[in-house]
Motif scaffolding. Structure first.
Motif, PDB file in Angstrom:
ATOM      1  N   GLU A  37       0.845  -1.196   0.000  1.00 49.68           N
ATOM      2  CA  GLU A  37       0.000   0.000   0.000  1.00 49.68           C
ATOM      3  C   GLU A  37       0.875   1.238   0.000  1.00 49.68           C
ATOM      4  O   GLU A  37       2.033   1.204   0.409  1.00 49.68           O
ATOM      5  CB  GLU A  37      -0.967   0.014   1.176  1.00 49.68           C
ATOM      6  N   VAL A  38       0.265   2.323  -0.486  1.00 53.76           N
ATOM      7  CA  VAL A  38       0.984   3.585  -0.609  1.00 53.76           C
ATOM      8  C   VAL A  38      -0.038   4.719  -0.564  1.00 53.76           C
ATOM      9  O   VAL A  38      -1.189   4.540  -0.948  1.00 53.76           O
ATOM     10  CB  VAL A  38       1.809   3.609  -1.922  1.00 53.76           C
ATOM     11  N   ILE A  40      -1.060   8.217  -2.172  1.00 58.02           N
ATOM     12  CA  ILE A  40      -0.842   8.924  -3.427  1.00 58.02           C
ATOM     13  C   ILE A  40      -1.588  10.253  -3.369  1.00 58.02           C
ATOM     14  O   ILE A  40      -2.787  10.280  -3.069  1.00 58.02           O
ATOM     15  CB  ILE A  40      -1.329   8.091  -4.632  1.00 58.02           C
ATOM     16  N   VAL A  47      -6.887   8.010  -9.424  1.00 59.74           N
ATOM     17  CA  VAL A  47      -6.009   6.844  -9.248  1.00 59.74           C
ATOM     18  C   VAL A  47      -6.703   5.592  -9.777  1.00 59.74           C
ATOM     19  O   VAL A  47      -6.110   4.792 -10.507  1.00 59.74           O
ATOM     20  CB  VAL A  47      -5.602   6.666  -7.769  1.00 59.74           C
ATOM     21  N   TRP A  60       3.993   1.347 -15.031  1.00 65.01           N
ATOM     22  CA  TRP A  60       4.297   1.360 -13.610  1.00 65.01           C
ATOM     23  C   TRP A  60       4.571  -0.007 -13.004  1.00 65.01           C
ATOM     24  O   TRP A  60       5.186  -0.078 -11.936  1.00 65.01           O
ATOM     25  CB  TRP A  60       3.202   2.089 -12.820  1.00 65.01           C
ATOM     26  N   SER A 139      -6.079  13.066  -1.748  1.00 61.30           N
ATOM     27  CA  SER A 139      -5.135  11.973  -1.506  1.00 61.30           C
ATOM     28  C   SER A 139      -5.860  10.634  -1.446  1.00 61.30           C
ATOM     29  O   SER A 139      -7.029  10.560  -1.067  1.00 61.30           O
ATOM     30  CB  SER A 139      -4.374  12.183  -0.205  1.00 61.30           C
ATOM     31  N   ARG A 141      -5.338   6.411  -0.331  1.00 67.58           N
ATOM     32  CA  ARG A 141      -4.608   5.250   0.195  1.00 67.58           C
ATOM     33  C   ARG A 141      -4.872   4.120  -0.799  1.00 67.58           C
ATOM     34  O   ARG A 141      -6.003   3.660  -0.941  1.00 67.58           O
ATOM     35  CB  ARG A 141      -5.112   4.883   1.580  1.00 67.58           C
ATOM     36  N   VAL A 175       4.123  -0.332  -6.755  1.00 68.58           N
ATOM     37  CA  VAL A 175       3.369   0.739  -6.083  1.00 68.58           C
ATOM     38  C   VAL A 175       4.252   1.966  -5.862  1.00 68.58           C
ATOM     39  O   VAL A 175       3.769   3.096  -5.879  1.00 68.58           O
ATOM     40  CB  VAL A 175       2.685   0.274  -4.776  1.00 68.58           C
ATOM     41  N   ARG A 176       5.561   1.760  -5.684  1.00 73.26           N
ATOM     42  CA  ARG A 176       6.471   2.897  -5.576  1.00 73.26           C
ATOM     43  C   ARG A 176       6.485   3.677  -6.889  1.00 73.26           C
ATOM     44  O   ARG A 176       6.375   4.902  -6.906  1.00 73.26           O
ATOM     45  CB  ARG A 176       7.892   2.421  -5.235  1.00 73.26           C
ATOM     46  N   LYS A 179       3.139   5.605  -7.436  1.00 78.08           N
ATOM     47  CA  LYS A 179       3.095   6.846  -6.661  1.00 78.08           C
ATOM     48  C   LYS A 179       3.939   7.924  -7.334  1.00 78.08           C
ATOM     49  O   LYS A 179       3.465   9.043  -7.526  1.00 78.08           O
ATOM     50  CB  LYS A 179       3.624   6.584  -5.239  1.00 78.08           C
ATOM     51  N   GLU A 183       2.280  11.312  -8.932  1.00 80.22           N
ATOM     52  CA  GLU A 183       2.557  12.542  -8.209  1.00 80.22           C
ATOM     53  C   GLU A 183       3.521  13.464  -8.956  1.00 80.22           C
ATOM     54  O   GLU A 183       3.791  14.579  -8.506  1.00 80.22           O
ATOM     55  CB  GLU A 183       3.106  12.220  -6.813  1.00 80.22           C
TER      56      GLU A 183
END
Length: 188
Positions: A37-38, A40, A47, A60, A139, A141, A175-176, A179, A183
């Motif tokens: 999870e991240v 964003i 998203v 991604w 934002s 999650r 997920v990194r 994000k 962003e």
């Protein structure tokens, strides 16, 4: 004369039984859950639309090489897409079918490779909470879960020794990247 062949025959029988035991379908459910999870800094709907549009996956997710079929829009329940992938240095083609789509909160797909079910990916998106515990429209999650089971004892052993760790690392990297991509100042 027969005595001379007993040991090699026993060895061959033992080897055949071992190979059969490794390749026979497991009588129990050996399941693996990969979860990441991240947070964003984008609204959940934005998203959701991005991650559920298959043409974006290779941008991604490191395992996604290319997609074919319905790729240019957020997939809805029942829609399918074909993805060419490489996971933990093993490549293939999977057909994903959307089994749940509740925009902008939840999305799940089931994968099939050569007519065999290989796993389920689920995305969960929730508005991020600010320190005052109020939902923020800006934002999200983002949670990604990949669930799969081991079809054979050999797969279960390989999964425990290396595969699970490799898949976890790729999912964390995915997920990194997601994000960072969403962003970025010129985000899609």
């Amino acid at each position: 004369m027969l005595r001379r062949y007993r040991k090699p025959i026993r060895g061959l029988i033992f080897a055949a039984i071992t190979v059969a035991a490794l390749l026979v379908p497991l009588p129990w459910a050996d399941r693996t859950h990969i979860h990441d999870e991240v947070m964003i800094a984008r609204p959940p709907a934005q998203v959701f639309d991005y991650v559920t549009t298959p043409e974006n996956w290779p941008k991604w997710h490191p395992a996604s090489l290319k997609v074919a079929g319905a790729t240019d829009h957020p997939l809805r329940h029942g829609e399918r897409v074909t993805e060419t992938f490489i996971i933990a240095e093993r490549g293939g083609v999977v057909v994903w079918t959307v089994i749940e789509s509740q925009r902008p909160r939840t999305w799940s797909i089931d994968g099939m490779v050569n007519g065999r079910r290989v796993g389920t990916i689920t995305y969960r998106l929730t508005p991020a909470m600010t320190p005052s515990l109020t939902p923020s429209a800006e934002s999200t999650r983002f949670e990604r879960e990949f669930r799969y089971r081991s079809p054979t004892l050999l797969f279960a052993l390989i999964n425990r020794l290396t595969l699970r760790q490799d898949i976890q690392a790729e999912s964390t990297e995915a997920v990194r990247r997601l994000k960072a991509l969403l962003e970025a100042p010129q985000a899609p």
